[in-house]
Scaffold this active site. Structure first.
Site, PDB file in Angstrom:
ATOM      1  N   ARG A  54       0.795  -1.223   0.000  1.00  0.00           N
ATOM      2  CA  ARG A  54       0.000   0.000   0.000  1.00  0.00           C
ATOM      3  C   ARG A  54       0.832   1.280   0.000  1.00  0.00           C
ATOM      4  O   ARG A  54       0.610   2.185  -0.805  1.00  0.00           O
ATOM      5  CB  ARG A  54      -0.927   0.042   1.233  1.00  0.00           C
ATOM      6  CG  ARG A  54      -2.217  -0.703   1.049  1.00  0.00           C
ATOM      7  CD  ARG A  54      -2.612  -1.351   2.334  1.00  0.00           C
ATOM      8  NE  ARG A  54      -1.647  -2.392   2.646  1.00  0.00           N
ATOM      9  CZ  ARG A  54      -1.728  -3.634   2.183  1.00  0.00           C
ATOM     10  NH1 ARG A  54      -2.750  -3.986   1.447  1.00  0.00           N
ATOM     11  NH2 ARG A  54      -0.796  -4.536   2.436  1.00  0.00           N
ATOM     12  N   THR A  55       1.776   1.368   0.917  1.00  0.00           N
ATOM     13  CA  THR A  55       2.429   2.666   1.119  1.00  0.00           C
ATOM     14  C   THR A  55       3.242   3.055  -0.121  1.00  0.00           C
ATOM     15  O   THR A  55       3.132   4.175  -0.622  1.00  0.00           O
ATOM     16  CB  THR A  55       3.314   2.626   2.379  1.00  0.00           C
ATOM     17  OG1 THR A  55       2.550   2.050   3.439  1.00  0.00           O
ATOM     18  CG2 THR A  55       3.764   4.021   2.769  1.00  0.00           C
ATOM     19  N   LYS A  84      26.054  -3.566  -0.121  1.00  0.00           N
ATOM     20  CA  LYS A  84      27.530  -3.552  -0.186  1.00  0.00           C
ATOM     21  C   LYS A  84      28.119  -2.829   1.018  1.00  0.00           C
ATOM     22  O   LYS A  84      29.317  -2.576   1.063  1.00  0.00           O
ATOM     23  CB  LYS A  84      27.984  -2.848  -1.475  1.00  0.00           C
ATOM     24  CG  LYS A  84      27.476  -3.473  -2.740  1.00  0.00           C
ATOM     25  CD  LYS A  84      27.960  -2.651  -3.942  1.00  0.00           C
ATOM     26  CE  LYS A  84      26.856  -2.442  -4.927  1.00  0.00           C
ATOM     27  NZ  LYS A  84      27.148  -1.364  -5.874  1.00  0.00           N
ATOM     28  N   ARG A 105      11.076   3.985   3.754  1.00  0.00           N
ATOM     29  CA  ARG A 105      10.678   2.976   4.755  1.00  0.00           C
ATOM     30  C   ARG A 105      11.938   2.221   5.173  1.00  0.00           C
ATOM     31  O   ARG A 105      12.704   1.759   4.324  1.00  0.00           O
ATOM     32  CB  ARG A 105       9.650   1.996   4.188  1.00  0.00           C
ATOM     33  CG  ARG A 105       9.395   0.832   5.153  1.00  0.00           C
ATOM     34  CD  ARG A 105       8.201  -0.006   4.764  1.00  0.00           C
ATOM     35  NE  ARG A 105       6.955   0.684   5.029  1.00  0.00           N
ATOM     36  CZ  ARG A 105       5.753   0.131   4.920  1.00  0.00           C
ATOM     37  NH1 ARG A 105       5.638  -1.128   4.553  1.00  0.00           N
ATOM     38  NH2 ARG A 105       4.660   0.836   5.178  1.00  0.00           N
TER      39      ARG A 105
HETATM   40  N1   CP Z   1      -0.450  -0.197   5.835  1.00  0.00           N
HETATM   41  C1   CP Z   1       0.757  -0.389   5.279  1.00  0.00           C
HETATM   42  O1   CP Z   1       1.762   0.257   5.662  1.00  0.00           O
HETATM   43  O2   CP Z   1       0.772  -1.321   4.305  1.00  0.00           O
HETATM   44  P1   CP Z   1       2.045  -1.768   3.461  1.00  0.00           P
HETATM   45  O3   CP Z   1       3.011  -2.419   4.434  1.00  0.00           O
HETATM   46  O4   CP Z   1       1.538  -2.703   2.433  1.00  0.00           O
HETATM   47  O5   CP Z   1       2.683  -0.528   2.890  1.00  0.00           O
END
Ligand code: CP
Length: 310
Positions: A54-55, A84, A105
Site C-alpha cells: 500500500r504505502t 555492499k 521505509r
Molecule cells: N499499511 C501499510 O503500511 O501497508 P504496506 O506495508 O503494504 O505498505
C-alpha cells in the site's frame, strides 16, 4: 508555506490536520477527474528497506496522478548499495541529487529522523521499524473523520500487536490532539502498548485502558482498529507469536455486536484477524481507508513540494 518533512505524527497540530484533510478532500476531486500536472517537474524517490504494497504503490500512484515522476528501490536492503555496506547517510546524500522528495521505509526506528537531519529535500517517513507510520495515521484519521465528522468524544479500540505496531503508535499521537477521546488497548499482556505512548496520553489527559478481551469491548467503542500480529518483529520470540496468533479475530458475531454507527478499520495487510465474510458489512471501512491513502498522500506531496495556505 511548505511542509519540510513528514517524520512523526505529533508534528501535526489540529490546525495542520485540518489543512491536510481539506487538501486531501481537494485531491479526491482531482483523482476522480483524471489527475493534474501540478507536480510535472518533480521526481519522487521511493526507498523501501522493508516490504510494502500500500504505502509504496499509493505514494507512487499519488505522484503520477499529480503529473510527477517516480524512481524507486523497492527492496533497498538487497538491491541498493546498502547490500555492499553503504550507510543510510550516504544513500540519502546520493538520492537527494536525483529526486525532489524521498519516501523512506526502513527497518530501524529513528531512521527517518536521521535522514531528515541529513537531507536537503523533504523526507517522508513511510514506516520506521516499530517506530511510527505517520502517513498511515493521517489516512486512518481522515477515514474516521469521514464517518463521524467530529473526532472529539470518540472511543477507539486498538487491537493486536501493540508493542510492535507503528500504525497504532502514530494514531495514538494524532488522537491525543483531540478532546474527550478515549483509547482502549486490547492485546495479549506480552504485546502491550509501550510506556512512551501511555505517558504521552497521560500528559495530554487522554484516558486509556488496557484489556485483553475484544468481545467485551467491541460493543462499547466507536472505532475498532485491528492490527496484525507481526511475525517479522517476533522472530526471536516464536513462542509469543504462536500464543498471540489467532487470539483476536473479528468475525460476523463481533461485527454484529458493534454499535450501528461504529466502524472497523485495519491498516492492512491482514492475515486472519478479520474474516473476509465481514468485508461487505457497512461497518467494515478498510478498503475505503486504503483508497483514502491516495488522497492523503497526494495532499502531502503537494504540501511538501508546492505548499499550502495555513
Ligand atoms: N499499511 C501499510 O503500511 O501497508 P504496506 O506495508 O503494504 O505498505
Amino acid at each position: 508555506m511548505k511542509l519540510d518533512h513528514v517524520i512523526e505524527a505529533q508534528q501535526f497540530d489540529r490546525d495542520l490536520l485540518e489543512v491536510v484533510f481539506n487538501e486531501a478532500n481537494e485531491m479526491e476531486k482531482i483523482a476522480y477527474s483524471g489527475g493534474s500536472d501540478i507536480l510535472k517537474h518533480a521526481i519522487m524517490a521511493t526507498v523501501f528497506y522493508e516490504p510494502s504494497t500500500r504505502t509504496r504503490l499509493s505514494f507512487e500512484s499519488a505522484m503520477i496522478r499529480l503529473g510527477g515522476r517516480v524512481i524507486s528501490t523497492e527492496n533497498a536492503r538487497e538491491f541498493s548499495s546498502a547490500a555492499k555496506g553503504e550507510s543510510i547517510q550516504d544513500t540519502i546524500r546520493t538520492i537527494q541529487s536525483y529526486a525532489d522528495i524521498i519516501v523512506l521505509r526502513h527497518y530501524q526506528s529513528g531512521t527517518a529522523k536521521l535522514a531528515e537531519k541529513i537531507a536537503q529535500i523533504p523526507i517522508i517517513n513511510a514506516g520506521d521499524g516499530a517506530g511510527q507510520h505517520p502517513t498511515q495515521a493521517l489516512l486512518d484519521l481522515y477515514t474516521i473523520k469521514e464517518s463521524f465528522i467530529k473526532i472529539d468524544g470518540l472511543s477507539v479500540a486498538m487491537v493486536g500487536d501493540l508493542e510492535n505496531g507503528r500504525t497504532v503508535r502514530s494514531l495514538a499521537y494524532l488522537l491525543a490532539k483531540y478532546s474527550d477521546v478515549k483509547i482502549v488497548f486490547i492485546s495479549p499482556d506480552f504485546l502491550r502498548m509501550k510506556d512512551d505512548i501511555k505517558q504521552h496520553l497521560d500528559k495530554h489527559e487522554i484516558p486509556w485502558e488496557e484489556c485483553d478481551d475484544l468481545r467485551e469491548i467491541a460493543p462499547q467503542v466507536d472505532v475498532i482498529y485491528m492490527t496484525r500480529i507481526q511475525r517479522e518483529r517476533l522472530i526471536e520470540r516464536p513462542g509469543d507469536y504462536e500464543k498471540a496468533r489467532g487470539k483476536y479475530i473479528v468475525n460476523r458475531a463481533v461485527v454484529d455486536s458493534m454499535k450501528d454507527k461504529s466502524i472497523l478499520l485495519h491498516p492492512f495487510p491482514r492475515v486472519d484477524e478479520i474474516s473476509p465474510d465481514v468485508d461487505v458489512d457497512p461497518k467494515a471501512l478498510y478498503f475505503s481507508q486504503i483508497q483514502n491513502g491516495i488522497f492523503i498522500r497526494m495532499a502531502l506531496l503537494k504540501m511538501c513540494l508546492i505548499g499550502y495556505q495555513h
